[in-house]
Scaffold this motif. Structure first.
Motif, PDB file in Angstrom:
ATOM      1  N   THR C  27      15.798  16.409  14.933  1.00 30.31           N
ATOM      2  CA  THR C  27      14.937  16.097  13.791  1.00 30.31           C
ATOM      3  C   THR C  27      15.183  14.685  13.302  1.00 30.31           C
ATOM      4  O   THR C  27      14.260  13.941  12.987  1.00 30.31           O
ATOM      5  CB  THR C  27      15.227  17.062  12.627  1.00 30.31           C
ATOM      6  OG1 THR C  27      15.520  18.334  13.159  1.00 30.31           O
ATOM      7  CG2 THR C  27      14.058  17.140  11.697  1.00 30.31           C
ATOM      8  N   MET C  28      16.467  14.335  13.258  1.00 26.88           N
ATOM      9  CA  MET C  28      16.796  13.026  12.706  1.00 26.88           C
ATOM     10  C   MET C  28      16.329  11.894  13.601  1.00 26.88           C
ATOM     11  O   MET C  28      15.969  10.820  13.114  1.00 26.88           O
ATOM     12  CB  MET C  28      18.305  12.904  12.516  1.00 26.88           C
ATOM     13  CG  MET C  28      18.802  13.652  11.287  1.00 26.88           C
ATOM     14  SD  MET C  28      20.577  13.511  11.191  1.00 26.88           S
ATOM     15  CE  MET C  28      20.849  13.954   9.497  1.00 26.88           C
ATOM     16  N   THR C  30      13.697  11.475  15.019  1.00 22.88           N
ATOM     17  CA  THR C  30      12.317  11.066  14.776  1.00 22.88           C
ATOM     18  C   THR C  30      12.229  10.180  13.538  1.00 22.88           C
ATOM     19  O   THR C  30      11.176   9.667  13.206  1.00 22.88           O
ATOM     20  CB  THR C  30      11.404  12.276  14.531  1.00 22.88           C
ATOM     21  OG1 THR C  30      11.919  12.993  13.411  1.00 22.88           O
ATOM     22  CG2 THR C  30      11.323  13.181  15.721  1.00 22.88           C
ATOM     23  N   ALA C  31      13.374  10.000  12.872  1.00 23.51           N
ATOM     24  CA  ALA C  31      13.316   9.345  11.570  1.00 23.51           C
ATOM     25  C   ALA C  31      13.677   7.877  11.616  1.00 23.51           C
ATOM     26  O   ALA C  31      14.524   7.410  10.891  1.00 23.51           O
ATOM     27  CB  ALA C  31      14.241  10.080  10.602  1.00 23.51           C
ATOM     28  N   ALA C  32      13.026   7.154  12.509  1.00 21.60           N
ATOM     29  CA  ALA C  32      13.235   5.713  12.506  1.00 21.60           C
ATOM     30  C   ALA C  32      12.726   5.168  11.177  1.00 21.60           C
ATOM     31  O   ALA C  32      11.783   5.684  10.610  1.00 21.60           O
ATOM     32  CB  ALA C  32      12.466   5.093  13.655  1.00 21.60           C
ATOM     33  N   LEU C  33      13.378   4.137  10.684  1.00 18.51           N
ATOM     34  CA  LEU C  33      12.922   3.595   9.405  1.00 18.51           C
ATOM     35  C   LEU C  33      11.584   2.873   9.597  1.00 18.51           C
ATOM     36  O   LEU C  33      11.360   2.212  10.585  1.00 18.51           O
ATOM     37  CB  LEU C  33      13.959   2.618   8.856  1.00 18.51           C
ATOM     38  CG  LEU C  33      15.033   3.257   7.979  1.00 18.51           C
ATOM     39  CD1 LEU C  33      16.028   2.208   7.524  1.00 18.51           C
ATOM     40  CD2 LEU C  33      14.396   3.945   6.774  1.00 18.51           C
ATOM     41  N   PRO C  34      10.705   3.004   8.613  1.00 11.82           N
ATOM     42  CA  PRO C  34       9.399   2.378   8.758  1.00 11.82           C
ATOM     43  C   PRO C  34       9.510   0.874   8.594  1.00 11.82           C
ATOM     44  O   PRO C  34      10.059   0.395   7.626  1.00 11.82           O
ATOM     45  CB  PRO C  34       8.603   2.971   7.596  1.00 11.82           C
ATOM     46  CG  PRO C  34       9.632   3.339   6.592  1.00 11.82           C
ATOM     47  CD  PRO C  34      10.882   3.666   7.337  1.00 11.82           C
ATOM     48  N   ALA C  37       4.695  -3.218   7.706  1.00 12.70           N
ATOM     49  CA  ALA C  37       3.729  -3.676   8.691  1.00 12.70           C
ATOM     50  C   ALA C  37       3.538  -5.191   8.637  1.00 12.70           C
ATOM     51  O   ALA C  37       2.746  -5.702   7.875  1.00 12.70           O
ATOM     52  CB  ALA C  37       2.403  -2.957   8.478  1.00 12.70           C
ATOM     53  N   ASN C  46      -6.151  -7.438   5.202  1.00  8.91           N
ATOM     54  CA  ASN C  46      -6.247  -6.130   4.557  1.00  8.91           C
ATOM     55  C   ASN C  46      -7.448  -6.141   3.623  1.00  8.91           C
ATOM     56  O   ASN C  46      -7.504  -6.888   2.661  1.00  8.91           O
ATOM     57  CB  ASN C  46      -4.962  -5.824   3.792  1.00  8.91           C
ATOM     58  CG  ASN C  46      -3.861  -5.370   4.729  1.00  8.91           C
ATOM     59  OD1 ASN C  46      -4.118  -4.567   5.637  1.00  8.91           O
ATOM     60  ND2 ASN C  46      -2.682  -5.895   4.552  1.00  8.91           N
ATOM     61  N   THR C  73      -9.472  -0.389   3.716  1.00 10.00           N
ATOM     62  CA  THR C  73      -9.119   0.738   2.851  1.00 10.00           C
ATOM     63  C   THR C  73     -10.288   0.849   1.875  1.00 10.00           C
ATOM     64  O   THR C  73     -10.840  -0.178   1.495  1.00 10.00           O
ATOM     65  CB  THR C  73      -7.836   0.440   2.058  1.00 10.00           C
ATOM     66  OG1 THR C  73      -6.833   0.000   2.966  1.00 10.00           O
ATOM     67  CG2 THR C  73      -7.336   1.675   1.330  1.00 10.00           C
ATOM     68  N   GLY C  88      -0.908  -2.321  -8.281  1.00  8.25           N
ATOM     69  CA  GLY C  88      -0.105  -2.716  -7.121  1.00  8.25           C
ATOM     70  C   GLY C  88      -0.921  -3.221  -5.951  1.00  8.25           C
ATOM     71  O   GLY C  88      -0.372  -3.682  -4.952  1.00  8.25           O
ATOM     72  N   LYS C  91      -0.741  -6.727  -4.079  1.00  5.86           N
ATOM     73  CA  LYS C  91       0.274  -6.972  -3.056  1.00  5.86           C
ATOM     74  C   LYS C  91      -0.184  -6.452  -1.702  1.00  5.86           C
ATOM     75  O   LYS C  91       0.421  -6.742  -0.686  1.00  5.86           O
ATOM     76  CB  LYS C  91       1.573  -6.250  -3.426  1.00  5.86           C
ATOM     77  CG  LYS C  91       2.123  -6.597  -4.785  1.00  5.86           C
ATOM     78  CD  LYS C  91       2.901  -7.890  -4.727  1.00  5.86           C
ATOM     79  CE  LYS C  91       3.460  -8.273  -6.083  1.00  5.86           C
ATOM     80  NZ  LYS C  91       4.141  -7.166  -6.767  1.00  5.86           N
ATOM     81  N   LEU C  92      -1.220  -5.614  -1.710  1.00  7.06           N
ATOM     82  CA  LEU C  92      -1.592  -4.926  -0.478  1.00  7.06           C
ATOM     83  C   LEU C  92      -2.801  -5.543   0.216  1.00  7.06           C
ATOM     84  O   LEU C  92      -2.928  -5.480   1.425  1.00  7.06           O
ATOM     85  CB  LEU C  92      -1.927  -3.454  -0.773  1.00  7.06           C
ATOM     86  CG  LEU C  92      -0.840  -2.611  -1.438  1.00  7.06           C
ATOM     87  CD1 LEU C  92      -1.380  -1.236  -1.790  1.00  7.06           C
ATOM     88  CD2 LEU C  92       0.360  -2.470  -0.513  1.00  7.06           C
ATOM     89  N   TYR C  93      -3.715  -6.108  -0.583  1.00  7.87           N
ATOM     90  CA  TYR C  93      -5.007  -6.490  -0.002  1.00  7.87           C
ATOM     91  C   TYR C  93      -5.252  -7.990  -0.077  1.00  7.87           C
ATOM     92  O   TYR C  93      -4.768  -8.677  -0.978  1.00  7.87           O
ATOM     93  CB  TYR C  93      -6.142  -5.754  -0.728  1.00  7.87           C
ATOM     94  CG  TYR C  93      -5.903  -4.269  -0.828  1.00  7.87           C
ATOM     95  CD1 TYR C  93      -5.851  -3.497   0.332  1.00  7.87           C
ATOM     96  CD2 TYR C  93      -5.706  -3.646  -2.054  1.00  7.87           C
ATOM     97  CE1 TYR C  93      -5.611  -2.134   0.256  1.00  7.87           C
ATOM     98  CE2 TYR C  93      -5.473  -2.281  -2.135  1.00  7.87           C
ATOM     99  CZ  TYR C  93      -5.420  -1.528  -0.976  1.00  7.87           C
ATOM    100  OH  TYR C  93      -5.181  -0.189  -1.045  1.00  7.87           O
TER     101      TYR C  93
END
Lengths: 268, 286, 363
Positions: C27-28, C30-34, C37, C46, C73, C88, C91-93
């Motif tokens: 299980t662990m 699969t838990a690569a840190l994100p 992007a 974006n 989005t 927020g 910061k994203l778009y």
């Protein structure tokens, strides 16, 4: 075999009816996911896998699946480690506060996800944390934490402290006691907690909705597809997520229930 | 001895520190932030730390009071239906079946772990104008035109919430019923109480704590429901969860949304107290 | 409570330590840190936008013609755009597509970055009406040049309702339960005002607002829904649940493709107009690319594709010149008709509008 009374039969029929009520809608979605028609209505035309094929070719779906696995995986790690540490810590060092802390730790369970989600959003905003999958993971770990804590605590309740004490008297270090005694004893609880955390995170909608940036998880893809136009691909994604959740939770549940029931029977 | 004490404290910190920090930072602080926000206000898309009770005063308007009231009514209705539907199931699982107990129990609980978004969506397929129910009704000649109140209505929201949360009722009740001492029930029967009387005077009162917890587990998420009313409620069935979400996602009125959220939590707290008090087994001290 | 909340039930037993550890490790793993992007290619933007502008043909065209990777989005109302940017989103778009009346609000809230007029080389190809359209310039700075204009008006299922030319259809008991309005105060209060013959809906006083409210509440029993998203209303018309709806033109082409005889009309009482343009989000590190795309949306080829694909009216005369006269006529692309529209504006008492709208919805 003794004959069943009429009330037992009635209760059994009612239970069957409720189970039908619980599963029929999910079953319907699954059926439509294999139906060769672009609208989800009866009659069922023909069997097809094309909705799954078009999913496999759908980049947004693949990205979201990867994101969901990353988020759920990370949630498992954080929630399990923290929940386990809290469970062991409370049991060992502040046993008198156990009941109070257990109620305290289950507080996040008492708060609707909607409120948790917006509280996190407001908080991230105020302290200027950018929204991303990381903020989603942080939120999910809060959702899953109480489950892990309670599962681990419950396991520790039946745990004989004299084992640890004996080891300590023999001069074993705290770390060694933890690795050699506590952890193996907890392993089954940890596995269950991990499976449950995974499922919780994999299906989570509302906290994700408020705390994600531009990245989507699978439930977010379903959510936006529901709003941008219902295609049978939704049926396919929905079916897949249900199968994953059922598999994860089913394994956990069967193991638990069987052991509980056998334990109960032995006790009689 | 002192060294041992220090070591103890160090170890306790190692175990309890990280989870406390984590939950403190990501649960307590956000909830506190929300409480603060509820006393601030928004001016030209800027949140201003201007202490005011205006948000709570706005809540007291008939508009929002009405939505709160209808949400409470729906949540209570869902709770009552879940109790009526779920009690016999929990009873059957706990006391009437041995052979199928494991499989039935798992079957009842499994849907609880599946996505409630998917379960909500399923009802759209069933209740829509061209949905399964309307097709069946028309096929049987019971109606010419599709029945339109099935979807986008209180009915749809209530039905779906019952569907989603009934396992939450069954599970804790089952746990209580399963632990009931069979000898007690036998004794009651021996004393000449019929099946019904035994149930009414022994089993039911003893199971009340389970009923109370189950009710609470259904009432809490119903009170904060957002996805289900959003997708199945349409124009006619607004619940407070959607209004809260709107303040954060659409109106940029975090202060008003926070005040609403705190009010929801207060209602939940009151309900929890009432449910748990009602569910205290007879004879226990208050 | 914790006593009856019996999670002991969840405890497994009978699994060996090794089994458990292996499962946990699986299980662990699969838990690569994100990874945050990071834009690999520097030409990724974006794009926070309406669902129509994020559809495949637009993304493909941006890639093919100006080598930009747009990552869309979606929002489904101007308020949602504002709330998300403020919450927020800056910061994203990198870029958004506001409606003209939200530009001054967004500028005041410090959400937009001005554009360099010199880079809008296609601006000269626009109909004169749109070259300096009001509200896109705030305090002497340019925040967008509209590439599209349109009207929100009535879509209907011709097979069921026959031809329609008046808002009366939206208030006709004949279509009880099969009518939809939009869940947005500017649109719904605006159309009700037009129906009542109010000349300047966005300047309504309290008395007029109350009349509008009364009208809308009296209409509620006839309604199927207040739709939130263009896909909602499209689905409702496609499935036959709704036969008359207040909506945008973008629903029509997909409905026709789905075999519905969908009609579209600006009712004689009036319709609500809007223009949209690419604007740059405050603090974007890719302002030059945003300007490049903003200019491209004014180009003849973008407008032509948009008109053919969605049926929307390009602001670019050069685009319209590329279309067959019959198509131009059927799409109603006539900048002179702009005068028949009531363009969206900011009511001075905006919060009253929101309150009234909420009261209508809760009634």
């Amino acid at each position: 075999m003794k004959a069943h009374s009429s009330s037992t039969i009635l209760l059994g029929l009612w239970t069957a009816f409720v189970l039908l009520f619980l599963f029929a809608p999910l079953f319907l979605v699954a059926v439509f996911s294999f139906n060769d028609s672009s609208i989800s209505v009866f009659p069922i035309r023909a069997f097809t896998l094309r909705w799954y094929e078009s999913l496999a070719a759908n980049e947004a779906f693949r990205t979201a699946l990867a994101n969901s696995l990353i988020v759920a995986g990370a949630t498992v790690v954080f929630a399990t480690l923290l929940g386990m540490a809290a469970g062991v810590g409370v049991h060992r060092y502040v046993p008198r506060l156990r009941t109070a802390l257990r109620s305290g730790a289950s507080l996040p369970m008492m708060v609707p996800h909607l409120i948790l989600g917006i509280a996190l959003l407001g908080f991230y905003n105020l302290v200027a944390i950018d929204l991303s999958l990381t903020t989603v993971i942080m939120g999910h770990s809060v959702v899953a934490f109480p489950y892990v804590f309670l599962i681990v605590s419950a396991r520790l309740v039946g745990f004989d402290p004299s084992l640890e004490e004996a080891a300590r008297d023999l001069g074993a270090s705290t770390a060694r006691i933890f690795w050699e005694i506590t952890l193996p004893l907890l392993a089954p609880a940890i596995l269950t907690a991990a499976l449950i955390s995974f499922t919780l995170s994999f299906d989570e909608v509302v906290v994700t909705f408020f705390t994600t940036g531009t990245d989507n998880t699978l439930p977010m893809v379903i959510w936006s597809m529901l709003r941008v136009g219902i295609t049978p691909e939704i049926n396919a994604i929905a079916t897949l997520t249900v199968v994953v959740s059922c598999a994860m939770a089913g394994v956990a549940e069967v193991i638990i229930r069987r052991s509980r029931l056998t334990a109960a029977k032995k006790g009689e | 001895m002192a060294a041992r004490k220090t070591r103890q404290i160090a170890a306790a910190t190692a175990f309890l520190g990280p989870p406390s920090l984590w939950i403190g930072a990501l649960f307590i602080l956000p909830m506190a932030t929300m409480a603060l926000l509820s006393f601030w206000r928004v001016v030209d898309y800027n949140i201003v730390a201007d202490w005011t009770l205006a948000n709570y005063e706005r809540l007291a308007r008939p508009l929002y009071l009405g939505i709160f009231w209808r949400t409470i009514k729906i949540a209570l209705l869902v709770t009552v239906i879940c109790a009526l539907v779920g009690y016999p199931v929990a009873y059957f699982l706990a006391r009437k079946t041995k052979r199928f107990q494991l499989i039935l129990l798992v079957l009842v609980i499994l849907p609880l772990w599946t996505s409630y978004l998917v379960r909500t969506y399923a009802w759209m397929l069933i209740l829509g104008t061209n949905g399964a129910v309307n097709q069946a009704l028309q096929g049987l000649g019971l109606t010419d035109t599709p029945v339109s109140w099935l979807l986008y209505s209180d009915f749809a929201v209530t039905l779906a919430l019952v569907h989603i949360y009934v396992p939450f009722f069954i599970l804790p009740l089952y746990a209580v019923l399963e632990k009931l001492d069979p000898r007690l029930l036998e004794a009651a029967k021996d004393l000449g109480g019929g099946r019904w009387r035994t149930f009414l005077h022994v089993t039911l009162p003893l199971s009340l704590p389970g009923v109370a917890t189950g009710c609470l587990f259904v009432f809490i998420p119903s009170m904060g429901a957002f996805v289900t009313p959003e997708l199945l409620g349409g124009a006619r069935s607004i619940m407070i969860g959607s209004v809260v979400a709107q303040q954060f996602g659409v109106a940029y009125d975090y202060p008003l949304g926070s005040a609403m959220s705190l009010t929801i939590l207060a209602i939940i707290l009151v309900a929890a107290t009432l449910f748990l008090r009602a569910g205290r087994p007879a004879g226990t001290a208050p | 409570m914790s006593e009856t909340l019996d999670l002991n039930l969840l405890l497994p037993a009978g699994m060996s330590r090794r089994q458990a550890m292996r499962a946990l490790a699986a299980t662990m793993s699969t838990a690569a840190l994100p990874g945050t992007a990071l834009a690999q290619a520097d030409r990724t933007l974006n794009y926070f936008t309406w669902s129509s502008w994020g559809e495949r043909p637009f993304l493909d065209q941006a890639k093919a013609k100006v080598n930009l990777d747009l990552k869309p989005t979606f929002y489904s109302s101007s308020d949602e755009m504002m709330a998300k940017l403020r919450g927020g989103g800056t910061k994203l778009y990198d870029l958004i597509v506001p409606v003209q009346n939200y530009v001054p609000l967004a500028v005041r809230a410090n959400l937009l970055e001005p554009l360099d007029p010199a880079k809008m080389t296609h601006r000269k190809d626009l109909f004169p009406e749109f070259q300096n359209y009001p509200q896109w310039t705030v305090d002497g700075k340019l925040y967008g040049v509209p590439f599209v204009w349109g009207a929100n008006a009535i879509a209907y299922n011709r097979k069921v309702t026959g031809d329609i030319d008046s808002m009366d259809a939206l208030f006709d008991p004949k279509w009880k339960g099969r009518i939809a309005l939009r869940d947005e105060p500017e649109d719904s209060l605006g159309l009700a005002a037009l129906k009542l013959g109010i000349k300047e809906p966005y300047k309504m006083d309290e008395k007029a607002l109350q009349e509008v409210k009364k009208l809308l509440i009296s209409q509620k029993p006839l309604l199927r829904a207040y739709w939130k998203n263009i896909a909602d209303v499209q689905n409702m018309i496609a499935s036959g649940e709704v036969v008359v709806a207040w909506t945008m033109l973008a629903v029509i082409e997909p409905l026709k493709k789905a075999g519905i005889d969908a009609g579209w009309v600006w009712p004689r009482e009036g319709a609500i107009g809007w223009s949209e343009a690419i604007s740059a989000v405050k603090g974007t590190k890719k302002l030059a690319l945003v300007e490049e795309y903003a200019n491209f949306t004014l180009s003849p080829e973008h407008g032509e594709m948009m008109a053919r694909y969605l049926g929307y009216a390009p602001a670019s005369k050069a685009s319209v010149d590329r279309l067959e006269p019959e198509l131009v006529k059927s799409l109603g692309i006539d900048p002179k008709a702009v005068n028949r529209l009531t363009f969206k504006d900011n009511p001075p008492n905006r919060s009253r509008w929101n309150d009234i709208w909420n009261e209508v919805k809760a009634a």
